[in-house]
Design a protein around this motif. Sequence first.
Motif, PDB file in Angstrom:
ATOM      1  N   GLU A 109      11.571  -6.900  -5.335  1.00 15.10           N
ATOM      2  CA  GLU A 109      10.715  -6.780  -6.506  1.00 15.10           C
ATOM      3  C   GLU A 109       9.258  -6.542  -6.143  1.00 15.10           C
ATOM      4  O   GLU A 109       8.434  -6.191  -6.995  1.00 15.10           O
ATOM      5  CB  GLU A 109      10.839  -8.022  -7.394  1.00 15.10           C
ATOM      6  CG  GLU A 109      10.095  -9.267  -6.908  1.00 15.10           C
ATOM      7  CD  GLU A 109      10.832  -9.974  -5.788  1.00 15.10           C
ATOM      8  OE1 GLU A 109      10.391 -11.029  -5.350  1.00 15.10           O
ATOM      9  OE2 GLU A 109      11.888  -9.439  -5.341  1.00 15.10           O
ATOM     10  N   THR A 110       8.880  -6.689  -4.849  1.00 17.80           N
ATOM     11  CA  THR A 110       7.501  -6.450  -4.421  1.00 17.80           C
ATOM     12  C   THR A 110       7.331  -5.111  -3.749  1.00 17.80           C
ATOM     13  O   THR A 110       6.226  -4.749  -3.332  1.00 17.80           O
ATOM     14  CB  THR A 110       7.062  -7.561  -3.448  1.00 17.80           C
ATOM     15  OG1 THR A 110       7.901  -7.510  -2.285  1.00 17.80           O
ATOM     16  CG2 THR A 110       7.146  -8.917  -4.116  1.00 17.80           C
ATOM     17  N   GLY A 111       8.380  -4.337  -3.565  1.00 17.69           N
ATOM     18  CA  GLY A 111       8.294  -3.023  -2.948  1.00 17.69           C
ATOM     19  C   GLY A 111       8.494  -3.030  -1.469  1.00 17.69           C
ATOM     20  O   GLY A 111       8.238  -2.010  -0.802  1.00 17.69           O
ATOM     21  N   ARG A 125       6.205  -2.197   3.296  1.00 20.50           N
ATOM     22  CA  ARG A 125       6.061  -1.709   1.924  1.00 20.50           C
ATOM     23  C   ARG A 125       6.296  -0.191   1.893  1.00 20.50           C
ATOM     24  O   ARG A 125       5.931   0.525   2.820  1.00 20.50           O
ATOM     25  CB  ARG A 125       4.670  -2.044   1.392  1.00 20.50           C
ATOM     26  CG  ARG A 125       4.478  -1.683  -0.087  1.00 20.50           C
ATOM     27  CD  ARG A 125       3.134  -2.192  -0.609  1.00 20.50           C
ATOM     28  NE  ARG A 125       2.978  -1.824  -1.989  1.00 20.50           N
ATOM     29  CZ  ARG A 125       3.484  -2.475  -3.028  1.00 20.50           C
ATOM     30  NH1 ARG A 125       4.202  -3.594  -2.801  1.00 20.50           N
ATOM     31  NH2 ARG A 125       3.287  -2.078  -4.271  1.00 20.50           N
ATOM     32  N   ASP A 129       4.456   4.887  -4.662  1.00 20.80           N
ATOM     33  CA  ASP A 129       4.251   3.844  -5.677  1.00 20.80           C
ATOM     34  C   ASP A 129       5.578   3.512  -6.368  1.00 20.80           C
ATOM     35  O   ASP A 129       6.190   4.381  -6.997  1.00 20.80           O
ATOM     36  CB  ASP A 129       3.236   4.338  -6.703  1.00 20.80           C
ATOM     37  CG  ASP A 129       2.916   3.268  -7.734  1.00 20.80           C
ATOM     38  OD1 ASP A 129       3.228   2.095  -7.483  1.00 20.80           O
ATOM     39  OD2 ASP A 129       2.353   3.638  -8.791  1.00 20.80           O
ATOM     40  N   PRO A 130       6.039   2.251  -6.297  1.00 24.04           N
ATOM     41  CA  PRO A 130       7.299   1.866  -6.938  1.00 24.04           C
ATOM     42  C   PRO A 130       7.099   1.172  -8.284  1.00 24.04           C
ATOM     43  O   PRO A 130       8.051   0.606  -8.833  1.00 24.04           O
ATOM     44  CB  PRO A 130       7.901   0.906  -5.929  1.00 24.04           C
ATOM     45  CG  PRO A 130       6.713   0.187  -5.369  1.00 24.04           C
ATOM     46  CD  PRO A 130       5.555   1.159  -5.383  1.00 24.04           C
ATOM     47  N   SER A 131       5.884   1.173  -8.794  1.00 17.53           N
ATOM     48  CA  SER A 131       5.561   0.333  -9.947  1.00 17.53           C
ATOM     49  C   SER A 131       6.381   0.694 -11.181  1.00 17.53           C
ATOM     50  O   SER A 131       6.817  -0.179 -11.930  1.00 17.53           O
ATOM     51  CB  SER A 131       4.070   0.427 -10.260  1.00 17.53           C
ATOM     52  OG  SER A 131       3.712   1.779 -10.513  1.00 17.53           O
ATOM     53  N   GLU A 132       6.589   2.017 -11.427  1.00 19.32           N
ATOM     54  CA  GLU A 132       7.311   2.419 -12.633  1.00 19.32           C
ATOM     55  C   GLU A 132       8.762   1.952 -12.561  1.00 19.32           C
ATOM     56  O   GLU A 132       9.331   1.448 -13.556  1.00 19.32           O
ATOM     57  CB  GLU A 132       7.256   3.940 -12.825  1.00 19.32           C
ATOM     58  CG  GLU A 132       5.876   4.454 -13.209  1.00 19.32           C
ATOM     59  CD  GLU A 132       5.909   5.942 -13.531  1.00 19.32           C
ATOM     60  OE1 GLU A 132       6.308   6.299 -14.664  1.00 19.32           O
ATOM     61  OE2 GLU A 132       5.565   6.738 -12.639  1.00 19.32           O
ATOM     62  N   LEU A 134       9.904  -0.588 -10.779  1.00 23.67           N
ATOM     63  CA  LEU A 134       9.923  -2.042 -10.853  1.00 23.67           C
ATOM     64  C   LEU A 134       9.606  -2.536 -12.264  1.00 23.67           C
ATOM     65  O   LEU A 134       9.888  -3.699 -12.583  1.00 23.67           O
ATOM     66  CB  LEU A 134       8.919  -2.631  -9.860  1.00 23.67           C
ATOM     67  CG  LEU A 134       9.258  -2.390  -8.375  1.00 23.67           C
ATOM     68  CD1 LEU A 134       8.165  -2.933  -7.478  1.00 23.67           C
ATOM     69  CD2 LEU A 134      10.609  -3.030  -8.024  1.00 23.67           C
ATOM     70  N   ALA A 135       9.049  -1.611 -13.067  1.00 25.81           N
ATOM     71  CA  ALA A 135       8.799  -1.966 -14.460  1.00 25.81           C
ATOM     72  C   ALA A 135      10.010  -1.692 -15.323  1.00 25.81           C
ATOM     73  O   ALA A 135       9.955  -1.856 -16.547  1.00 25.81           O
ATOM     74  CB  ALA A 135       7.595  -1.196 -14.985  1.00 25.81           C
ATOM     75  N   LYS A 154      13.667   7.285  -8.581  1.00 28.43           N
ATOM     76  CA  LYS A 154      13.561   5.845  -8.399  1.00 28.43           C
ATOM     77  C   LYS A 154      14.223   5.182  -9.596  1.00 28.43           C
ATOM     78  O   LYS A 154      13.937   5.547 -10.751  1.00 28.43           O
ATOM     79  CB  LYS A 154      12.102   5.409  -8.306  1.00 28.43           C
ATOM     80  CG  LYS A 154      11.373   5.953  -7.059  1.00 28.43           C
ATOM     81  CD  LYS A 154       9.929   5.486  -7.041  1.00 28.43           C
ATOM     82  CE  LYS A 154       9.170   6.052  -5.851  1.00 28.43           C
ATOM     83  NZ  LYS A 154       9.669   5.541  -4.553  1.00 28.43           N
ATOM     84  N   GLU A 168      14.318  -2.071  -6.502  1.00 31.86           N
ATOM     85  CA  GLU A 168      14.517  -0.670  -6.937  1.00 31.86           C
ATOM     86  C   GLU A 168      15.171   0.110  -5.812  1.00 31.86           C
ATOM     87  O   GLU A 168      15.075  -0.240  -4.642  1.00 31.86           O
ATOM     88  CB  GLU A 168      13.198  -0.030  -7.349  1.00 31.86           C
ATOM     89  CG  GLU A 168      12.101  -0.016  -6.308  1.00 31.86           C
ATOM     90  CD  GLU A 168      12.043   1.287  -5.523  1.00 31.86           C
ATOM     91  OE1 GLU A 168      12.677   2.289  -5.961  1.00 31.86           O
ATOM     92  OE2 GLU A 168      11.372   1.331  -4.476  1.00 31.86           O
TER      93      GLU A 168
END
Length: 575
Positions: A109-111, A125, A129-132, A134-135, A154, A168
């Motif tokens: 969950e932190t990438g 890491r 960017d994995p934010s989308e 993980l969202a 992703k 992810e």
Amino acid sequence: MKTRPGRAPLRFSTQTLFLQLAVVALVVLLSSAVHAWLTYERLGREAENQALTLARTVASDPGVRAEVQSISALPGTPPPADLLAGPLMAAAEGARARTGALFVVITDETGLRLAHPDAERLGERVSTDPSEALAGKEVTTRNTGTLGPSAGAKVPVFAPGSESVVGEVSVGYSTESIGQSLVRDIVPIALTAAGALLVGVLGSVLLRRRLQRLTLGLEPEEISTLVHDQVAVLQGVDDGVIGVSADGRISVFNTAAQRLLGQPDLAGTPWAAAPVPGQLKALTRADAAEGDAVEFLAGGRVLVASARKALHGREDLGWVVMLRDRTELQQLTRQLDAVGTMSAALRAQRHEFANQIHTIAGFMSIGQHQQARDYLARLAATGPLKFPVDQAELLQDPYLQAFLGAKGVEADERGVVLRLGPESLVRGHVTEPQEVTTVLGNLIDNAVNAAVAGSSAERWVEVEVLDEPGAHGGAGTLHIVVGDSGDGLAAGAAGAAEAAGAEAEAVFAEGFTTSERPARAGGGQGLGLALSRQLARRRGGDVRVVDPGSPGGPGAVFVATLPGTTQPNERDSDV
């Protein structure tokens, strides 16, 4: 210092060829580039969709979901050696090996990477960017990571039995493989483009050759100059010009030709069906001799026509027919002939006048004054000069007197007596001398020729002229009757119809002549009577034969009626 000569500019057809080739090449290149770009985009979208499908498959695996959840629940990340030997690494590498993907990466969950093709990258890491993901969102991407440029997707990894995101899955396919697929697909595109370019080049070359053939190899500036020159020449000359193209259509019919033939502009009309005299069409037949001139009547005009072949190099362009108006020239020639005849008569009688003066001087020198007075009285009664025309005093018009006097002198030289008939009487004066000269002169000339050729011992021509006053003092009508001592029309019209009516009409046909002299092109023979009839009919009158004559004499009798050619004298109008 010598100067280098400038290069000659390219011909218009060559410039057109180069322009067409450039346009064809540009269109082919742009079309090929657009097609290649669309193909590249299609392959990229296919790679993204394939990556998304694979990522969904891996992320939905129950074992993967449980393992990622268990790792995410730990206070830290397991060592890389444990991850390398763990089930997540085995699942990711197995999926990558089966599908040929560039990478299959699983993160918490932190990438942080829990599975990666490069074991040294485990626990690190991710570079993108994995934010989308993980969202909780699924995304497709094209970017460059640690393994190179790729098209991928992703997908979030959810905990078993819940909607919470515990990691992810990132899957990517190398863009180099997309390029290799594009190269395979671009070969038929390139072949198609090359074929299209070749067809375009061939079409441009054929179009250039056709353009050169249609313009006869002329440049646009030369064509423009020729058009201006043609308009200036065709509309600026008094001669009629008719152009007949090689396909048998009228291409040029200038204003002078329209005026001389009394026709509208016939450009575009088939030459064979054009409403023009047959003599003109005969000039353009294949067996016609080039340069020959023919003389014919059209609308009361005497026209001379000639035709020449138009050639450009070895190419046949058709025919050019030239028309010239000889009406005024013939009328002027007839008047000059009359004046010349009178001048010759005056020169001939000058000797007689000199002899008369010498005779009077002789009487005076020997003292015979009474004889001199008697001699002068006789001269005063008869006139010192006299035309050989009997009863010329019946004509009050000086023009008719002079003209008939000149014709009398000419007839006398050929052994023919020209006389006026007893019914002749002209009290007015002639107002249209040219037309009267044409009609009367033709009739007298034909009568004199017939009298000379006749078998009668006495050769004579009799002319009766009578003017009929017009109503209310207006223009009057001149009636002319001409007979001769010849053998009649049947003798001169060899091969004519046996009926008298047919013989009478045959003499008015163009080309009919009884002259013993051979006809020559443009000589005017065979046109006199036809022209006289047309002139008379144009004024509302006529020229006709009232008696065709008979062998041994008397000959034919012609009657002409010319309305509107006389006016009463002032003293007659006052009476």
